[in-house]
Design a protein around this motif. Structure first.
Motif, PDB file in Angstrom:
ATOM      1  N   ASN A   1     125.104  98.006  57.174  1.00  0.00           N
ATOM      2  CA  ASN A   1     124.914  97.661  59.015  1.00  0.00           C
ATOM      3  C   ASN A   1     126.420  96.959  58.817  1.00  0.00           C
ATOM      4  OD1 ASN A   1     122.700  98.414  59.741  1.00  0.00           O
ATOM      5  ND2 ASN A   1     121.716  96.647  59.102  1.00  0.00           N
TER       6      ASN A   1
ATOM      7  N   ASN B   1     125.583 102.531  57.708  1.00  0.00           N
ATOM      8  CA  ASN B   1     123.889 102.306  58.156  1.00  0.00           C
ATOM      9  C   ASN B   1     123.340 100.731  57.534  1.00  0.00           C
ATOM     10  OD1 ASN B   1     123.352 103.469  55.450  1.00  0.00           O
ATOM     11  ND2 ASN B   1     122.428 105.639  56.710  1.00  0.00           N
TER      12      ASN B   1
ATOM     13  N   LEU C   1     128.647 105.888  57.168  1.00  0.00           N
ATOM     14  CA  LEU C   1     128.255 106.809  57.880  1.00  0.00           C
ATOM     15  C   LEU C   1     129.552 108.079  58.178  1.00  0.00           C
ATOM     16  CD1 LEU C   1     126.279 106.898  60.441  1.00  0.00           C
ATOM     17  CD2 LEU C   1     127.554 105.521  61.856  1.00  0.00           C
TER      18      LEU C   1
ATOM     19  N   GLU D   1     117.872 107.592  63.988  1.00  0.00           N
ATOM     20  CA  GLU D   1     118.453 106.129  62.681  1.00  0.00           C
ATOM     21  C   GLU D   1     118.679 105.372  64.100  1.00  0.00           C
ATOM     22  OE1 GLU D   1     120.266 107.143  59.560  1.00  0.00           O
ATOM     23  OE2 GLU D   1     118.660 108.226  58.932  1.00  0.00           O
ATOM     24  N   GLY D   2     120.107 105.415  64.964  1.00  0.00           N
ATOM     25  CA  GLY D   2     120.204 105.221  65.493  1.00  0.00           C
ATOM     26  C   GLY D   2     119.917 104.641  67.186  1.00  0.00           C
TER      27      GLY D   2
ATOM     28  N   GLN E   1     126.215 103.383  64.675  1.00  0.00           N
ATOM     29  CA  GLN E   1     125.085 104.094  64.734  1.00  0.00           C
ATOM     30  C   GLN E   1     124.732 105.547  65.511  1.00  0.00           C
ATOM     31  OE1 GLN E   1     122.606 102.516  61.987  1.00  0.00           O
ATOM     32  NE2 GLN E   1     123.944 100.368  61.431  1.00  0.00           N
TER      33      GLN E   1
END
Length: 324
Positions: free
Chosen positions: A95, A107, A113, A279-280, A292
């Protein structure tokens, strides 16, 4: 009066060969008179270029597609599947916000990303183009036979009723359960029912055109059915076919996103726009990690809107009524 009499005498003195000449037919000049430099595709392209927004989006789509293909071989690009470690702590670079090293950040497990978004775009575009191509070929073929051949009308109608009454979502879910989740599974699942709308639309247009006078005249002259279809019917449908194909690409990408959203899409190891958005979505409520979701959503929105506007503009440009 004397002058007039004199002119008559002069004319009468001339032989008939001097006064009259036979007209000779010149085939070359006759063809030149009937020649027209009209070209359907050139006129279509000129008409399309008048829409500046569509031209801009077409250029943008070409740039995105070209960059998506060339991105893995460009210098300084990271792997979309590699997990990167923090140089100071030796742990996963989880992150990390967008910066000089990771342009779009990382991520939750330390993957780049930027590379994952373009790898996901490449996967989603591949799925969309293959599905659109299969739907066009199958849909146009079945729709043309359905509308032109009276013998095949009943069996194809029954097939259409069976396939059309099965919800597309159910087919996608069942195929994802039966087969191993993969790109080929998603393509097969979408193609099972994707041709139905195209076939029905083509059939309706063919029924309208098949009994017109010039088609009946062609039948009376012994013209084969396939030639009537290729020369008299399908050219009238180019605009709507291109429109349906352009809309099939964003629809296929959207279906892939939906399957991933419900947990039946591609594996996590396979980057796709659906996986990235899913995922985001989990991190949407965290302001620091919202990037994200934002970056892949922007790419998906640009592709979807661009294909929609380009398809509509090209359909209008392909209509001969808009040609000059």
């Amino acid at each position: 009066m004397g002058i007039f009499t004199k002119e008559i005498n002069n004319i009468s003195d001339k032989s008939s060969e001097e006064l009259f000449q036979f007209a000779v037919a010149d085939d070359a000049k006759a063809e030149e008179t009937a020649y027209s430099n009209y070209s359907y595709w050139r006129s279509t392209w000129k008409s399309f270029l008048k829409n500046r927004i569509a031209v801009f989006l077409l250029v943008a789509v070409f740039i995105i597609v070209a960059f998506t293909i060339l991105q893995p071989i460009l210098p300084g690009q990271k792997s979309p599947t590699e997990i990167y470690l923090d140089a100071e702590t030796g742990s996963q670079a989880r992150n990390i916000a967008p910066g000089a090293e990771f342009w779009f950040g990382t991520n939750s497990i330390g993957q780049d990303l930027w590379s994952r978004i373009w790898a996901g775009t490449r996967t989603s575009l591949f799925i969309g183009c293959i599905v659109a191509l299969v739907e066009a070929v199958v849909g146009i073929t079945i729709g043309t036979l359905w509308g032109f051949s009276r013998k095949l009308e009943m069996p194809i109608t029954q097939l259409y009723n069976v396939v059309d009454n099965i919800p597309t979502t159910i087919v996608l879910i069942l195929m994802s359960y039966i087969l191993r989740p993969s790109i080929s599974t998603i393509i097969i699942a979408m193609c099972i029912t994707g041709w139905v709308e195209m076939a029905r639309f083509i059939r309706n247009q063919i029924v309208i055109l098949r009994d017109r006078e010039y088609n009946l005249a062609s039948k009376c002259l012994g013209t084969p059915g396939y030639r009537i279809i290729l020369r008299n019917l399908l050219p009238y449908l180019i605009s709507v076919i291109m429109l349906r194909m352009s809309l099939a690409i964003p629809f296929a990408i959207g279906a892939e996103v939906f399957l991933t959203y419900i947990g039946l899409g591609l594996p996590i190891s396979e980057p796709s726009l659906g996986n990235l958005i899913n995922e985001g979505r989990v991190l949407m409520m965290s302001p620091d990690l919202r990037y994200q979701l934002i970056f892949p959503s922007i790419v998906l929105s640009v592709i979807t809107i661009a294909f929609y506007i380009i398809g509509n503009s090209f359909a209008d440009a392909a209509d001969p009524k808009n040609h000059v």
